[in-house]
Write a protein that holds these residues in place. Structure first.
Motif, PDB file in Angstrom:
ATOM      1  N   MET A   1      19.024  82.594  26.151  1.00 11.19           N
ATOM      2  CA  MET A   1      18.289  82.368  27.468  1.00 11.19           C
ATOM      3  C   MET A   1      16.957  81.682  27.367  1.00 11.19           C
ATOM      4  O   MET A   1      16.940  81.539  26.310  1.00 11.19           O
ATOM      5  CB  MET A   1      17.657  83.785  28.229  1.00 11.19           C
ATOM      6  CG  MET A   1      19.209  83.967  28.790  1.00 11.19           C
ATOM      7  SD  MET A   1      18.304  85.527  29.725  1.00 11.19           S
ATOM      8  CE  MET A   1      18.968  86.724  29.142  1.00 11.19           C
TER       9      MET A   1
ATOM     10  N   THR B   1      12.554  83.202  32.978  1.00  7.24           N
ATOM     11  CA  THR B   1      13.332  83.051  31.720  1.00  7.24           C
ATOM     12  C   THR B   1      14.850  83.097  32.293  1.00  7.24           C
ATOM     13  O   THR B   1      14.884  82.998  33.095  1.00  7.24           O
ATOM     14  CB  THR B   1      13.712  84.455  31.118  1.00  7.24           C
ATOM     15  OG1 THR B   1      12.620  84.822  30.151  1.00  7.24           O
ATOM     16  CG2 THR B   1      14.867  84.236  29.967  1.00  7.24           C
TER      17      THR B   1
ATOM     18  N   ASP C   1      18.783  82.554  32.751  1.00  6.15           N
ATOM     19  CA  ASP C   1      20.069  83.065  32.311  1.00  6.15           C
ATOM     20  C   ASP C   1      21.207  82.414  32.854  1.00  6.15           C
ATOM     21  O   ASP C   1      21.343  82.058  34.068  1.00  6.15           O
ATOM     22  CB  ASP C   1      20.228  84.102  32.671  1.00  6.15           C
ATOM     23  CG  ASP C   1      21.748  84.902  32.683  1.00  6.15           C
ATOM     24  OD1 ASP C   1      22.637  84.631  31.575  1.00  6.15           O
ATOM     25  OD2 ASP C   1      21.272  86.340  32.611  1.00  6.15           O
TER      26      ASP C   1
ATOM     27  N   THR D   1      23.997  81.703  33.451  1.00  4.84           N
ATOM     28  CA  THR D   1      25.884  82.561  33.863  1.00  4.84           C
ATOM     29  C   THR D   1      25.744  82.271  34.928  1.00  4.84           C
ATOM     30  O   THR D   1      24.593  82.307  35.971  1.00  4.84           O
ATOM     31  CB  THR D   1      25.223  84.048  33.567  1.00  4.84           C
ATOM     32  OG1 THR D   1      24.709  84.338  32.197  1.00  4.84           O
ATOM     33  CG2 THR D   1      26.967  84.667  33.638  1.00  4.84           C
TER      34      THR D   1
ATOM     35  N   ALA E   1      22.707  79.520  37.400  1.00  3.35           N
ATOM     36  CA  ALA E   1      21.478  80.262  37.030  1.00  3.35           C
ATOM     37  C   ALA E   1      21.388  80.978  37.346  1.00  3.35           C
ATOM     38  O   ALA E   1      20.704  80.982  38.960  1.00  3.35           O
ATOM     39  CB  ALA E   1      20.938  79.318  35.474  1.00  3.35           C
TER      40      ALA E   1
ATOM     41  N   ARG F   1      15.119  85.077  35.400  1.00  2.00           N
ATOM     42  CA  ARG F   1      14.456  86.429  34.922  1.00  2.00           C
ATOM     43  C   ARG F   1      13.636  86.350  34.702  1.00  2.00           C
ATOM     44  O   ARG F   1      12.685  85.557  34.157  1.00  2.00           O
ATOM     45  CB  ARG F   1      15.643  87.121  33.808  1.00  2.00           C
ATOM     46  CG  ARG F   1      16.708  86.820  35.087  1.00  2.00           C
ATOM     47  CD  ARG F   1      18.193  87.902  33.780  1.00  2.00           C
ATOM     48  NE  ARG F   1      19.666  88.188  34.579  1.00  2.00           N
ATOM     49  CZ  ARG F   1      19.866  88.194  34.947  1.00  2.00           C
ATOM     50  NH1 ARG F   1      18.682  89.267  36.245  1.00  2.00           N
ATOM     51  NH2 ARG F   1      21.144  88.277  35.327  1.00  2.00           N
TER      52      ARG F   1
END
Length: 162
Positions: A1, A132, A134, A136, A148, A151
Motif C-alpha cells: 500500500m 493509504t 490499497d 486491490t 483501489a 484507507r
C-alpha cells in the motif's frame, strides 16, 4: 500500500455571521463512494472510499481544526500556514456523518475570502487529504467496480473554490 494525497469536492451551505466579524459556513467535506483520478498515462483510476474509512474516528478527528485555504496550495504545514490559511474547520459542533457525507462547520476569518464568498465567487470546497491506497480491485456493495480502496484518510485542509 502506498500513501497518496487526494482531493474531494463538496458545496458550501448558508453563511452565518459571527460576533467577531467572520462567517460560519456548513459544508460537506468528504463522501463515501467512488472517486476518479487520472493516472500518469491518462487513464482513469477509480478509487473506492468505504464508509468505515470516511467515517472512522481518526478520519473525523483529522477534520477538526483543519485549516481552510483559498484554492489548493499544496498540503498545509507550519512553514506555509501563515501564507495560505483563511480559516479553519470547527470542532463545535463536531464533524459528523450526514448520509454519505462528512458534514462540518468552517469558520472563515479572512476579509478577502469573506468578500469572495459573499459575492458568490467561492461556492465549493475541496478537502485535501492523505490516504493509504490499497490497490486491490473490487466491487462496491452497490455493484460499482473500482481499482483501489482509500484507507486511513487523514484530512489536511479544505480549499474554497469557485
Amino acid at each position: 500500500m502506498t500513501r497518496v494525497s487526494r482531493i474531494d469536492v463538496g458545496r458550501l451551505g448558508t453563511v452565518e455571521r459571527t460576533t467577531q466579524g467572520g462567517i460560519r459556513v456548513p459544508a460537506y467535506l468528504s463522501r463515501v463512494g467512488i472517486q476518479e483520478y487520472v493516472r500518469e498515462d491518462g487513464s482513469i483510476q477509480r478509487e473506492y472510499r468505504p464508509e468505515e474509512e470516511v467515517f472512522s474516528d481518526a478520519s473525523i478527528q483529522s477534520a477538526v481544526d483543519a485549516v481552510v485555504t483559498d484554492f489548493h496550495q499544496g498540503m498545509v504545514n507550519p512553514a506555509n500556514y501563515r501564507e495560505v490559511t483563511v480559516g479553519h474547520v470547527s470542532g463545535l459542533p463536531m464533524p459528523k456523518r450526514d448520509g454519505d457525507y462528512l458534514s462540518a462547520q468552517m469558520v472563515i476569518l479572512d476579509a478577502n475570502e469573506i468578500a469572495l464568498i459573499d459575492a458568490g465567487e467561492r461556492v465549493e470546497n475541496s478537502c485535501g487529504y492523505d490516504c493509504t491506497l490499497d490497490v486491490t480491485p473490487g466491487v462496491t456493495p452497490n455493484g460499482e467496480a473500482y481499482d483501489a480502496v482509500q484507507r486511513n484518510i487523514q484530512i489536511n485542509h479544505v480549499a474554497l473554490l469557485p
